[in-house]
Write a protein that holds these residues in place. Structure first.
Motif, mmCIF file in Angstrom:
data_model
loop_
_atom_site.group_PDB
_atom_site.id
_atom_site.type_symbol
_atom_site.label_atom_id
_atom_site.label_comp_id
_atom_site.label_asym_id
_atom_site.label_seq_id
_atom_site.Cartn_x
_atom_site.Cartn_y
_atom_site.Cartn_z
ATOM 1 N N UNK A 45 0.874 -1.185 0.000
ATOM 2 C CA UNK A 45 0.000 0.000 0.000
ATOM 3 C C UNK A 45 0.905 1.227 0.000
ATOM 4 N N UNK A 46 0.465 2.326 -0.690
ATOM 5 C CA UNK A 46 1.357 3.490 -0.728
ATOM 6 C C UNK A 46 0.589 4.801 -0.702
ATOM 7 N N UNK A 47 -0.710 4.717 -0.356
ATOM 8 C CA UNK A 47 -1.502 5.953 -0.423
ATOM 9 C C UNK A 47 -0.962 7.027 0.518
ATOM 10 N N UNK A 48 -0.349 6.603 1.650
ATOM 11 C CA UNK A 48 0.037 7.607 2.665
ATOM 12 C C UNK A 48 1.241 8.438 2.201
ATOM 13 N N UNK A 49 1.910 8.037 1.075
ATOM 14 C CA UNK A 49 3.103 8.756 0.636
ATOM 15 C C UNK A 49 2.744 9.746 -0.466
ATOM 16 N N UNK A 50 3.071 11.033 -0.296
ATOM 17 C CA UNK A 50 2.735 12.008 -1.349
ATOM 18 C C UNK A 50 3.813 11.963 -2.422
ATOM 19 N N UNK A 51 3.361 11.881 -3.695
ATOM 20 C CA UNK A 51 4.314 11.841 -4.818
ATOM 21 C C UNK A 51 5.090 13.156 -4.905
ATOM 22 N N UNK A 52 4.438 14.250 -4.438
ATOM 23 C CA UNK A 52 5.147 15.556 -4.407
ATOM 24 C C UNK A 52 6.409 15.407 -3.563
ATOM 25 N N UNK A 53 6.236 14.767 -2.371
ATOM 26 C CA UNK A 53 7.373 14.571 -1.455
ATOM 27 C C UNK A 53 8.454 13.753 -2.149
ATOM 28 N N UNK A 54 8.049 12.674 -2.797
ATOM 29 C CA UNK A 54 9.023 11.764 -3.398
ATOM 30 C C UNK A 54 9.775 12.408 -4.551
ATOM 31 N N UNK A 56 7.944 19.024 4.004
ATOM 32 C CA UNK A 56 6.726 19.797 4.313
ATOM 33 C C UNK A 56 5.427 18.984 4.239
ATOM 34 N N UNK A 57 5.206 18.156 3.177
ATOM 35 C CA UNK A 57 3.921 17.441 3.109
ATOM 36 C C UNK A 57 3.633 16.639 4.376
ATOM 37 N N UNK A 58 4.670 16.002 4.918
ATOM 38 C CA UNK A 58 4.462 15.197 6.138
ATOM 39 C C UNK A 58 4.052 16.085 7.298
ATOM 40 N N UNK A 59 4.708 17.237 7.407
ATOM 41 C CA UNK A 59 4.416 18.159 8.517
ATOM 42 C C UNK A 59 2.981 18.666 8.391
ATOM 43 N N UNK A 60 2.602 19.065 7.181
ATOM 44 C CA UNK A 60 1.253 19.600 6.942
ATOM 45 C C UNK A 60 0.207 18.516 7.220
ATOM 46 N N UNK A 61 0.502 17.285 6.792
ATOM 47 C CA UNK A 61 -0.444 16.177 6.959
ATOM 48 C C UNK A 61 -0.697 15.911 8.454
ATOM 49 N N UNK A 62 0.377 15.924 9.248
ATOM 50 C CA UNK A 62 0.229 15.656 10.692
ATOM 51 C C UNK A 62 -0.590 16.768 11.333
#
Lengths: 91, 91
Positions: free
Chosen positions: A34-43, B23-29
């Motif tokens: 599963x990979x929904x929790x990972x944002x492609x923007x981040x990657x 940033x995406x992780x920080x915003x998501x949390x």
């Protein structure tokens, strides 16, 4: 000032840590498929950054920067490929 | 070879990308007030790596490495603090 060797060791250790920090995400995706929790923007932003660090390492002829960011980029690409693969429902 | 200025610009751009990728992780949390999906191993390994990169930057007197890894470390610490805060059930 500390020796060139110690400086290189610190640079390599820094790079190993930042590369290793990518592992939990890779393992999680492989295990949970599963990979929904990972944002492609981040990657993709991270991949762009790693690419620029590799270029920077070559411009500085700085081995720790080149080697460890190549390792991180490889791990990051693996996470991207798996993220895309497991994002779509299994056919 | 390209100029020192362009080399610095590439280093800063690399650092900005790797910092922005946090940033995406920080915003998501902040938005979801949830942090179970983030492994503390990942966060602390990354923080150790960023700390070593900052030390490496000082040893090399390399501004792009110092500045951008300090920025990443600040974002990473924010993610760690929020991760710990939102991991426990809301009292």
């Amino acid at each position: 000032m500390i020796s060139e060797t110690w400086t290189q060791i610190i640079g390599l250790a820094a790079g190993v840590c930042t590369a290793v920090s990518l592992l939990p995400q890779l393992i999680k995706i492989i295990r949970e498929k599963r990979a929904e929790q990972l944002s492609l923007f981040y990657l993709f932003t991270l991949l762009l950054g790693l690419g620029l660090w590799i270029a920077y390492g070559f411009l500085r002829t700085d081995l720790p920067i080149i080697l460890t960011n190549i390792a991180s980029a490889i791990l990051n690409i693996a996470v991207i490929v798996l993220s895309i693969r497991y994002r779509k429902p299994q056919s």
